[in-house]
Design a protein around this motif. Structure first.
Motif, PDB file in Angstrom:
ATOM      1  N   ARG A  71       0.833  -1.201   0.000  1.00  0.00           N
ATOM      2  CA  ARG A  71       0.000   0.000   0.000  1.00  0.00           C
ATOM      3  C   ARG A  71       0.872   1.257   0.000  1.00  0.00           C
ATOM      4  O   ARG A  71       2.081   1.175   0.219  1.00  0.00           O
ATOM      5  N   PRO A  72       0.282   2.434  -0.215  1.00  0.00           N
ATOM      6  CA  PRO A  72       1.047   3.681  -0.051  1.00  0.00           C
ATOM      7  C   PRO A  72       1.555   3.819   1.377  1.00  0.00           C
ATOM      8  O   PRO A  72       1.026   3.213   2.319  1.00  0.00           O
ATOM      9  N   GLY A  73       2.584   4.633   1.551  1.00  0.00           N
ATOM     10  CA  GLY A  73       3.215   4.749   2.854  1.00  0.00           C
ATOM     11  C   GLY A  73       2.317   5.308   3.932  1.00  0.00           C
ATOM     12  O   GLY A  73       2.487   4.987   5.113  1.00  0.00           O
ATOM     13  N   TRP A  74       1.335   6.119   3.584  1.00  0.00           N
ATOM     14  CA  TRP A  74       0.471   6.739   4.590  1.00  0.00           C
ATOM     15  C   TRP A  74      -0.731   5.874   4.955  1.00  0.00           C
ATOM     16  O   TRP A  74      -1.441   6.173   5.920  1.00  0.00           O
ATOM     17  N   LEU A  75      -0.963   4.800   4.229  1.00  0.00           N
ATOM     18  CA  LEU A  75      -2.161   3.985   4.410  1.00  0.00           C
ATOM     19  C   LEU A  75      -1.815   2.690   5.142  1.00  0.00           C
ATOM     20  O   LEU A  75      -0.888   1.961   4.739  1.00  0.00           O
ATOM     21  N   ARG A  76      -2.565   2.396   6.213  1.00  0.00           N
ATOM     22  CA  ARG A  76      -2.376   1.167   6.982  1.00  0.00           C
ATOM     23  C   ARG A  76      -3.635   0.307   6.900  1.00  0.00           C
ATOM     24  O   ARG A  76      -4.708   0.790   6.550  1.00  0.00           O
ATOM     25  N   TYR A  77      -3.470  -0.956   7.266  1.00  0.00           N
ATOM     26  CA  TYR A  77      -4.583  -1.908   7.227  1.00  0.00           C
ATOM     27  C   TYR A  77      -4.507  -2.813   8.443  1.00  0.00           C
ATOM     28  O   TYR A  77      -3.410  -3.210   8.877  1.00  0.00           O
ATOM     29  N   ILE A  78      -5.660  -3.153   9.004  1.00  0.00           N
ATOM     30  CA  ILE A  78      -5.715  -4.045  10.153  1.00  0.00           C
ATOM     31  C   ILE A  78      -7.007  -4.848  10.084  1.00  0.00           C
ATOM     32  O   ILE A  78      -8.061  -4.354   9.686  1.00  0.00           O
ATOM     33  N   GLN A  79      -6.878  -6.128  10.456  1.00  0.00           N
ATOM     34  CA  GLN A  79      -8.010  -7.037  10.627  1.00  0.00           C
ATOM     35  C   GLN A  79      -7.648  -7.986  11.754  1.00  0.00           C
ATOM     36  O   GLN A  79      -6.706  -8.776  11.642  1.00  0.00           O
ATOM     37  N   ARG A  80      -8.373  -7.922  12.848  1.00  0.00           N
ATOM     38  CA  ARG A  80      -7.991  -8.660  14.040  1.00  0.00           C
ATOM     39  C   ARG A  80      -8.195 -10.156  13.870  1.00  0.00           C
ATOM     40  O   ARG A  80      -7.322 -10.957  14.193  1.00  0.00           O
ATOM     41  N   THR A  81      -9.359 -10.591  13.361  1.00  0.00           N
ATOM     42  CA  THR A  81      -9.659 -12.003  13.167  1.00  0.00           C
ATOM     43  C   THR A  81     -10.257 -12.216  11.784  1.00  0.00           C
ATOM     44  O   THR A  81     -10.607 -11.260  11.077  1.00  0.00           O
ATOM     45  N   GLN A  82     -10.400 -13.483  11.404  1.00  0.00           N
ATOM     46  CA  GLN A  82     -10.960 -13.814  10.104  1.00  0.00           C
ATOM     47  C   GLN A  82     -12.463 -13.576  10.045  1.00  0.00           C
ATOM     48  O   GLN A  82     -13.041 -13.604   8.954  1.00  0.00           O
ATOM     49  N   ARG A  83     -13.095 -13.381  11.162  1.00  0.00           N
ATOM     50  CA  ARG A  83     -14.537 -13.152  11.190  1.00  0.00           C
ATOM     51  C   ARG A  83     -14.879 -11.711  11.579  1.00  0.00           C
ATOM     52  O   ARG A  83     -15.999 -11.426  11.990  1.00  0.00           O
ATOM     53  N   SER A  84     -13.915 -10.824  11.482  1.00  0.00           N
ATOM     54  CA  SER A  84     -14.145  -9.405  11.739  1.00  0.00           C
ATOM     55  C   SER A  84     -13.858  -8.607  10.476  1.00  0.00           C
ATOM     56  O   SER A  84     -13.173  -9.083   9.553  1.00  0.00           O
ATOM     57  N   ASP A  85     -14.368  -7.403  10.428  1.00  0.00           N
ATOM     58  CA  ASP A  85     -14.159  -6.542   9.260  1.00  0.00           C
ATOM     59  C   ASP A  85     -12.740  -5.991   9.247  1.00  0.00           C
ATOM     60  O   ASP A  85     -12.099  -5.812  10.294  1.00  0.00           O
ATOM     61  N   GLY A  86     -12.245  -5.733   8.051  1.00  0.00           N
ATOM     62  CA  GLY A  86     -10.950  -5.086   7.903  1.00  0.00           C
ATOM     63  C   GLY A  86     -11.114  -3.578   7.843  1.00  0.00           C
ATOM     64  O   GLY A  86     -12.181  -3.059   7.480  1.00  0.00           O
ATOM     65  N   VAL A  87     -10.041  -2.862   8.180  1.00  0.00           N
ATOM     66  CA  VAL A  87     -10.096  -1.399   8.235  1.00  0.00           C
ATOM     67  C   VAL A  87      -8.850  -0.841   7.561  1.00  0.00           C
ATOM     68  O   VAL A  87      -7.721  -1.234   7.897  1.00  0.00           O
ATOM     69  N   LEU A  88      -9.061   0.056   6.612  1.00  0.00           N
ATOM     70  CA  LEU A  88      -7.994   0.858   6.019  1.00  0.00           C
ATOM     71  C   LEU A  88      -8.029   2.234   6.678  1.00  0.00           C
ATOM     72  O   LEU A  88      -9.093   2.860   6.749  1.00  0.00           O
ATOM     73  N   TYR A  89      -6.866   2.701   7.140  1.00  0.00           N
ATOM     74  CA  TYR A  89      -6.852   4.003   7.813  1.00  0.00           C
ATOM     75  C   TYR A  89      -5.487   4.652   7.601  1.00  0.00           C
ATOM     76  O   TYR A  89      -4.485   3.979   7.332  1.00  0.00           O
ATOM     77  N   GLY A  90      -5.472   5.958   7.733  1.00  0.00           N
ATOM     78  CA  GLY A  90      -4.232   6.709   7.570  1.00  0.00           C
ATOM     79  C   GLY A  90      -4.523   8.189   7.433  1.00  0.00           C
ATOM     80  O   GLY A  90      -5.679   8.637   7.433  1.00  0.00           O
ATOM     81  N   SER A  91      -3.449   8.936   7.302  1.00  0.00           N
ATOM     82  CA  SER A  91      -3.567  10.391   7.196  1.00  0.00           C
ATOM     83  C   SER A  91      -2.742  10.863   6.007  1.00  0.00           C
ATOM     84  O   SER A  91      -1.510  10.938   6.070  1.00  0.00           O
ATOM     85  N   PRO A  92      -3.377  11.184   4.887  1.00  0.00           N
ATOM     86  CA  PRO A  92      -2.623  11.683   3.740  1.00  0.00           C
ATOM     87  C   PRO A  92      -2.124  13.104   3.991  1.00  0.00           C
ATOM     88  O   PRO A  92      -2.690  13.860   4.789  1.00  0.00           O
ATOM     89  N   THR A  93      -1.075  13.467   3.315  1.00  0.00           N
ATOM     90  CA  THR A  93      -0.493  14.797   3.460  1.00  0.00           C
ATOM     91  C   THR A  93      -0.725  15.615   2.193  1.00  0.00           C
ATOM     92  O   THR A  93      -1.314  15.137   1.214  1.00  0.00           O
TER      93      THR A  93
END
Length: 409
Positions: free
Chosen positions: A77-99
């Motif tokens: 992904r781009p350097g400012w964008l992160r991704y997290i998903q805790r378990t396989q049965r939970s939703d994933g989240v893209l988050y970050g702060s563009p400049t």
């Protein structure tokens, strides 16, 4: 015939409509603002329709689904964008702060959903169009460390809204935005033990257009700084407004006024020939490369040491064999060896009687054998004084044997 043609036309039309709808469903445009936190939730329900239904009808459980996100044409992904998903049965989240440097550069994020039950995949595209904002950057920025939250919990809109509301009550700004959220694990924190429902912690940075309130400034007092140095909880008057839902570590709060920060300009060195430019493609060298000649390396590695050793050998030979001093030393050495050999041959040819001290002595009364006075490792060149043995008192006479086999003394 007409019915067959119409059915074929309907099938083609349906296929075209499905393709268009699937493309419009796959490509989704979002418009985040520079300097403001961007959060996009990858909902599992959004992708379930593209996978076969669960085999057990009416079962409340669902398929385990994981996501992979990357910039189109790149593995990450781009350097400012992160991704997290805790378990396989939970939703994933893209988050970050563009400049501000990302404004006007749309990024296409490929989202691939993996069904861990059927091993099928579904791919959607997320087009991120970063917009400029007049409020960026907000001059006064405060970063809070919340100990009782994980990053995916803090990214929920209702939780983040409650936190911003508490900060607004304390700070009283006209404009307040969440700038960035970072997990404590990304700052060098350790994974907590799975006891007492411990959380990993999260850093939340917010920005406002008015100076910091007196409550936030209480952390900078000498009394609270001393308590922080002693690992004690500082006394903050507005902590009770957060304590109901958010446990803030006030010793780790950071207050930054970007108007007073002196910019630091780092001069970048010119890249060498082995460093790729920021833009462009890599052009490998041509296949017509010139062969390297290793003859000079051979001469330096083997021929030169061999030549030096040969010169030293001739110098040593000339000194030992052709010079007068060397010849004298060789003759002297030869004479020593000749004398040593002659003495050794003479010592072997001597006929010397065995000394009495080395012969076994018998006790005439008991008949026991008395051990010799000297050990067996005697030297033939050292003869004992025979006359001293005749003067010894109580000298034992050595019995002799007659030819008939009887012993006599």
């Amino acid at each position: 015939m007409m019915f067959t043609m119409s059915a074929a036309a309907v099938a083609v039309w349906l296929g075209t409509v499905v393709t268009i709808l699937s493309r419009s469903h796959a490509d989704r445009n979002v418009y985040p603002s520079a300097g403001v936190l961007f959060v996009h939730v990858l909902e599992r329900e959004h992708f379930k329709g593209e996978f076969p239904p669960y085999p057990k009808s009416g079962d409340a459980s669902s398929d385990p689904i994981t996501f992979n996100t990357n910039l189109m044409g790149y593995p990450d992904r781009p350097g400012w964008l992160r991704y997290i998903q805790r378990t396989q049965r939970s939703d994933g989240v893209l988050y970050g702060s563009p400049t501000a440097e990302h404004v006007g550069k749309p990024s296409v994020i490929e989202i691939t959903a993996y069904n861990r039950r059927t091993f099928e995949t579904a791919r959607h595209n997320l087009v991120v169009n970063i917009m400029a904002t007049e409020e960026f950057p907000l001059p006064y920025q405060a970063e809070f460390y919340i100990r009782n939250m994980n990053v995916e919990e803090m990214l929920a809109s209702e939780v983040l809204g409650d936190f911003l509301g508490a900060v607004k009550n304390v700070w009283q700004p006209e404009r307040l935005n969440a700038i960035n959220i970072t997990s404590a694990l990304d700052r060098g924190g350790r994974v907590p033990l799975p006891i007492n429902d411990l959380k990993e912690g999260v850093y939340v940075m917010v920005g406002a257009d008015v100076p910091f309130s007196s409550c936030l400034r209480e952390v900078e007092s000498p009394h609270n700084q001393l308590r922080c140095s002693q690992e004690m909880e500082p006394a903050i008057s507005c902590d009770k407004k957060f304590r109901a839902h958010f446990h803030i570590d006030w010793c780790k709060i950071s207050l930054v006024d970007i108007n007073k920060v002196v910019p630091v300009y780092i001069t970048r060195s010119e890249p060498g020939t082995g460093v790729l430019p920021e833009f462009g493609e890599y052009n490998p060298p041509s296949e017509s490369l010139m062969g390297r000649n290793y003859f000079s390396d051979f001469l330096i590695t083997l021929a030169v040491p061999s030549a030096v050793a040969l010169v030293l050998f001739f110098i040593l030979g000339y000194t030992m064999c052709c010079r007068r001093e060397g010849v004298i030393q060789l003759v002297h050495h030869g004479s020593i060896q000749k004398s040593t050999k002659e003495l050794r041959s003479m010592s072997k040819n001597r006929e010397i009687s065995w000394p009495l001290s080395t012969l076994p002595v018998f006790n005439p009364v008991s008949g026991e054998v008395v051990p010799p006075i000297h050990p067996d490792n005697y030297e033939t060149t050292s003869m004992p004084l025979m006359q001293t043995q005749t003067n010894l008192q109580n000298q034992i006479t050595i019995p002799q044997q007659r030819p008939s086999g009887k012993w006599y003394s």
